[in-house]
Design a protein around this motif. Structure first.
Motif, mmCIF file in Angstrom:
data_model
loop_
_atom_site.group_PDB
_atom_site.id
_atom_site.type_symbol
_atom_site.label_atom_id
_atom_site.label_comp_id
_atom_site.label_asym_id
_atom_site.label_seq_id
_atom_site.Cartn_x
_atom_site.Cartn_y
_atom_site.Cartn_z
ATOM 1 N N VAL A 180 0.821 -1.210 0.000
ATOM 2 C CA VAL A 180 0.000 0.000 0.000
ATOM 3 C C VAL A 180 0.854 1.259 0.000
ATOM 4 O O VAL A 180 0.373 2.347 0.305
ATOM 5 C CB VAL A 180 -0.973 0.019 1.199
ATOM 6 C CG1 VAL A 180 -1.974 -1.112 1.079
ATOM 7 C CG2 VAL A 180 -0.230 -0.046 2.517
ATOM 8 N N GLY A 181 2.110 1.126 -0.377
ATOM 9 C CA GLY A 181 2.960 2.305 -0.539
ATOM 10 C C GLY A 181 3.000 3.153 0.701
ATOM 11 O O GLY A 181 3.230 2.659 1.817
ATOM 12 N N ASP A 182 2.728 4.446 0.539
ATOM 13 C CA ASP A 182 2.773 5.364 1.679
ATOM 14 C C ASP A 182 1.461 5.402 2.450
ATOM 15 O O ASP A 182 1.310 6.187 3.390
ATOM 16 C CB ASP A 182 3.159 6.773 1.225
ATOM 17 C CG ASP A 182 2.158 7.362 0.231
ATOM 18 O OD1 ASP A 182 1.140 6.694 -0.066
ATOM 19 O OD2 ASP A 182 2.395 8.492 -0.250
ATOM 20 N N GLY A 183 0.514 4.560 2.070
ATOM 21 C CA GLY A 183 -0.749 4.504 2.787
ATOM 22 C C GLY A 183 -1.697 5.639 2.472
ATOM 23 O O GLY A 183 -2.745 5.762 3.118
ATOM 24 N N SER A 184 -1.376 6.448 1.477
ATOM 25 C CA SER A 184 -2.261 7.542 1.098
ATOM 26 C C SER A 184 -3.503 6.994 0.408
ATOM 27 O O SER A 184 -3.566 5.827 0.015
ATOM 28 C CB SER A 184 -1.533 8.509 0.170
ATOM 29 O OG SER A 184 -1.213 7.851 -1.048
ATOM 30 N N THR A 185 -4.500 7.862 0.241
ATOM 31 C CA THR A 185 -5.715 7.455 -0.463
ATOM 32 C C THR A 185 -5.395 6.979 -1.874
ATOM 33 O O THR A 185 -5.942 5.976 -2.344
ATOM 34 C CB THR A 185 -6.711 8.623 -0.513
ATOM 35 O OG1 THR A 185 -7.030 9.025 0.827
ATOM 36 C CG2 THR A 185 -7.989 8.222 -1.227
ATOM 37 N N THR A 186 -4.496 7.691 -2.539
ATOM 38 C CA THR A 186 -4.105 7.289 -3.887
ATOM 39 C C THR A 186 -3.462 5.914 -3.884
ATOM 40 O O THR A 186 -3.782 5.051 -4.722
ATOM 41 C CB THR A 186 -3.132 8.319 -4.486
ATOM 42 O OG1 THR A 186 -3.812 9.570 -4.637
ATOM 43 C CG2 THR A 186 -2.614 7.860 -5.842
ATOM 44 N N ALA A 187 -2.556 5.676 -2.943
ATOM 45 C CA ALA A 187 -1.873 4.388 -2.880
ATOM 46 C C ALA A 187 -2.853 3.265 -2.574
ATOM 47 O O ALA A 187 -2.763 2.167 -3.152
ATOM 48 C CB ALA A 187 -0.773 4.435 -1.827
ATOM 49 N N LEU A 188 -3.816 3.508 -1.688
ATOM 50 C CA LEU A 188 -4.796 2.479 -1.356
ATOM 51 C C LEU A 188 -5.730 2.206 -2.532
ATOM 52 O O LEU A 188 -6.105 1.057 -2.782
ATOM 53 C CB LEU A 188 -5.592 2.912 -0.130
ATOM 54 C CG LEU A 188 -4.812 2.891 1.187
ATOM 55 C CD1 LEU A 188 -5.587 3.605 2.277
ATOM 56 C CD2 LEU A 188 -4.499 1.461 1.618
ATOM 57 N N ARG A 189 -6.097 3.243 -3.256
ATOM 58 C CA ARG A 189 -6.932 3.040 -4.440
ATOM 59 C C ARG A 189 -6.183 2.193 -5.468
ATOM 60 O O ARG A 189 -6.757 1.287 -6.100
ATOM 61 C CB ARG A 189 -7.343 4.381 -5.035
ATOM 62 C CG ARG A 189 -8.382 4.272 -6.139
ATOM 63 C CD ARG A 189 -8.724 5.611 -6.762
ATOM 64 N NE ARG A 189 -9.253 6.541 -5.787
ATOM 65 C CZ ARG A 189 -8.606 7.611 -5.320
ATOM 66 N NH1 ARG A 189 -7.391 7.898 -5.767
ATOM 67 N NH2 ARG A 189 -9.153 8.401 -4.437
ATOM 68 N N ARG A 190 -4.916 2.488 -5.643
ATOM 69 C CA ARG A 190 -4.113 1.712 -6.593
ATOM 70 C C ARG A 190 -3.905 0.285 -6.116
ATOM 71 O O ARG A 190 -3.831 -0.653 -6.919
ATOM 72 C CB ARG A 190 -2.781 2.418 -6.824
ATOM 73 C CG ARG A 190 -2.928 3.721 -7.591
ATOM 74 C CD ARG A 190 -1.615 4.450 -7.766
ATOM 75 N NE ARG A 190 -1.792 5.641 -8.597
ATOM 76 C CZ ARG A 190 -0.813 6.480 -8.931
ATOM 77 N NH1 ARG A 190 0.424 6.243 -8.516
ATOM 78 N NH2 ARG A 190 -1.076 7.529 -9.684
ATOM 79 N N ALA A 191 -3.827 0.093 -4.804
ATOM 80 C CA ALA A 191 -3.712 -1.267 -4.262
ATOM 81 C C ALA A 191 -4.977 -2.058 -4.571
ATOM 82 O O ALA A 191 -4.916 -3.240 -4.943
ATOM 83 C CB ALA A 191 -3.467 -1.209 -2.761
ATOM 84 N N GLY A 192 -6.138 -1.416 -4.415
ATOM 85 C CA GLY A 192 -7.385 -2.086 -4.770
ATOM 86 C C GLY A 192 -7.424 -2.455 -6.242
ATOM 87 O O GLY A 192 -7.891 -3.537 -6.615
ATOM 88 N N ALA A 193 -6.922 -1.558 -7.092
ATOM 89 C CA ALA A 193 -6.884 -1.845 -8.525
ATOM 90 C C ALA A 193 -5.952 -3.010 -8.822
ATOM 91 O O ALA A 193 -6.270 -3.885 -9.651
ATOM 92 C CB ALA A 193 -6.436 -0.595 -9.283
ATOM 93 N N ALA A 194 -4.800 -3.037 -8.169
ATOM 94 C CA ALA A 194 -3.859 -4.139 -8.374
ATOM 95 C C ALA A 194 -4.476 -5.466 -7.935
ATOM 96 O O ALA A 194 -4.288 -6.507 -8.592
ATOM 97 C CB ALA A 194 -2.569 -3.873 -7.600
#
Length: 436
Positions: A16-30
């Motif tokens: 989840v990278g830095d845990g930001s909203t963007t990183a979490l959204r991208r984690a969901g996409a992955a």
């Protein structure tokens, strides 16, 4: 018993990278792409924040990314050969009202985006103005919203000269669709909130008209009505979420084709309200249909804020690429709020200047205004297009989103999918939700 007995058949570890909203959204996409073809995907409710609000926000980001990346482009062969759909997503963790609300918001936002993608990705052999108008009517009626469709006769009678001129070269006649949502009054009191009108460019196919495009440039032009799809999806989603503001979507729909009745470079048109426009390039058709709709909104709908969204200029793609839409506006508060909504949703915008010195580029000697720049030395094609549109909003607070770069993608990346991206629906929905 072996130590792995009973474990899932596949484990996917997603950072989840830095845990930001963007990183979490991208984690969901992955996660969506890694589990495609499976029946069920189970994940922990990811949260890097403290407290239920932060947890709900983080879970929303993961779910939204998962749903967005699960999208599959419609195919004419789908009925005979079903595509591989997403796995059912099961979240493990605590439940609660805030989490339920976050999951609903994620679902509505993602479904709005996917509606835009579906409409924009539909081939223009199917999707003419009448087809889009019919889809809009049916969706609005199902949602209990007011809807009005103007056909060629009504457009002519009321003076929509821009829409009629752009659609004149096509056998598929133009339309103007109006869809309205009004929030339910609380305890019998008056409806509070503001009235936001969203105008979306609806060119169902763009050949460039007599100023014809090269073949390669025509290939993605079925998505040139993405702005209209965004306007429609936004008003439908606003109704589903029960936002506190009136929202009206205007969809000026036309096919810019080549024919004996095509409008020409050098013509002078009279758009809604009587303004005359000198035509220099028939491949700048989007601003003409927007001019009609914006002038109509100003004169007839009394909006507190006018927003237009359009795949308008190649110039904005040259300037900002495909990660940011160009944002112009006469209302500083609305511009700032849209920037914040863009950061929250990942549909980012970049504020652009309305350079007054460039207004001379759209000056005409034979009409009230020229619709493309008369001075090649000025350049700034996206700015001059915005300056042209500004003439039709009266004194209303107004915002213009040029999504020519962000509205289409050539490949899947994170939550964005190839083809029409659906950009703008989540941005505007977030803006309306946050609007005080």
């Amino acid at each position: 018993m072996l130590p792995w007995t009973g474990l899932p058949l596949r484990l996917v570890l997603v950072g989840v990278g830095d845990g930001s909203t963007t990183a979490l959204r991208r984690a969901g996409a992955a996660l969506a792409r890694a589990t495609r073809g499976l029946r069920v995907a189970t994940t922990l409710g990811a949260s890097t924040g403290h407290g239920p609000a932060a947890g709900a926000r983080d879970v929303r980001a993961v779910v939204e990314g998962y749903l967005l990346a699960s999208y599959r482009m419609p195919s004419a062969a789908t009925a005979a050969t079903p595509g591989v759909g997403p796995a059912e997503l099961v979240l493990l963790g605590r439940s609660g009202a805030e989490l339920d609300a976050a999951l609903r918001a994620a679902t509505v936002a993602a479904e709005a985006t996917c509606l835009v993608r579906d409409l924009a990705n539909t081939p223009s052999s199917t999707k003419d103005p009448a087809w889009v108008a019919d889809r809009a009517r049916r969706l609005a009626t199902q949602a209990g919203l007011a809807v009005q469709v103007l056909g060629p006769r009504e457009l002519a009678a009321q003076g929509f000269g821009g829409i009629l001129a752009v659609g004149a070269g096509s056998a598929s006649t133009p339309r103007l669709v109006e869809v309205s949502y009004t929030p339910v009054a609380v305890a019998g009191g008056p409806v509070a909130g503001r009235h936001v009108v969203i105008v979306g460019k609806g060119i169902t196919y763009d050949t460039g008209g007599l100023s014809i495009k090269p073949r390669e440039a025509m290939v993605p032009m079925k998505t040139d009505m993405a702005g209209a799809a965004v306007a429609l999806a936004t008003v439908l989603a606003a109704a589903r979420l029960g936002v506190a503001h009136r929202v009206t979507a205007l969809l000026p729909l036309a096919e810019n084709h080549v024919g004996g009745a095509s409008y020409r470079p050098g013509d002078v048109l009279r758009v809604y309200g009587g303004t005359t426009v000198e035509i220099a390039n028939t491949d700048a058709e989007g601003r003409l249909v927007l001019a009609d709709a914006l002038a109509y909104a100003d004169a007839r709908l009394a909006p507190d804020l006018l927003i237009d969204v359009a795949t308008l200029t190649g110039a904005i793609t040259l300037g900002l690429g495909r990660q940011h839409a160009g944002l112009y506006g006469t209302d500083a508060a609305a511009v700032q709020a849209l920037v914040a909504a863009g950061e929250s949703t990942g549909e980012r915008v970049w504020p652009m200047p309305l350079v007054e010195e460039y207004a001379e580029a759209v000056r005409s000697d034979i009409a009230d205004v020229r619709h493309v720049s008369a001075d090649s030395h000025i350049g700034a094609g996206s700015i001059t297009a915005a300056l042209f549109l500004r003439r039709f909003v009266g004194q209303r607070p107004w915002v213009h989103l040029d999504i020519a770069g962000t509205g289409r993608a050539t490949a899947d990346k994170h939550e964005v999918t190839e083809g029409a991206t659906g950009y703008g629906a989540r941005l505007l929905l977030q803006y309306l939700t946050d609007l005080g």
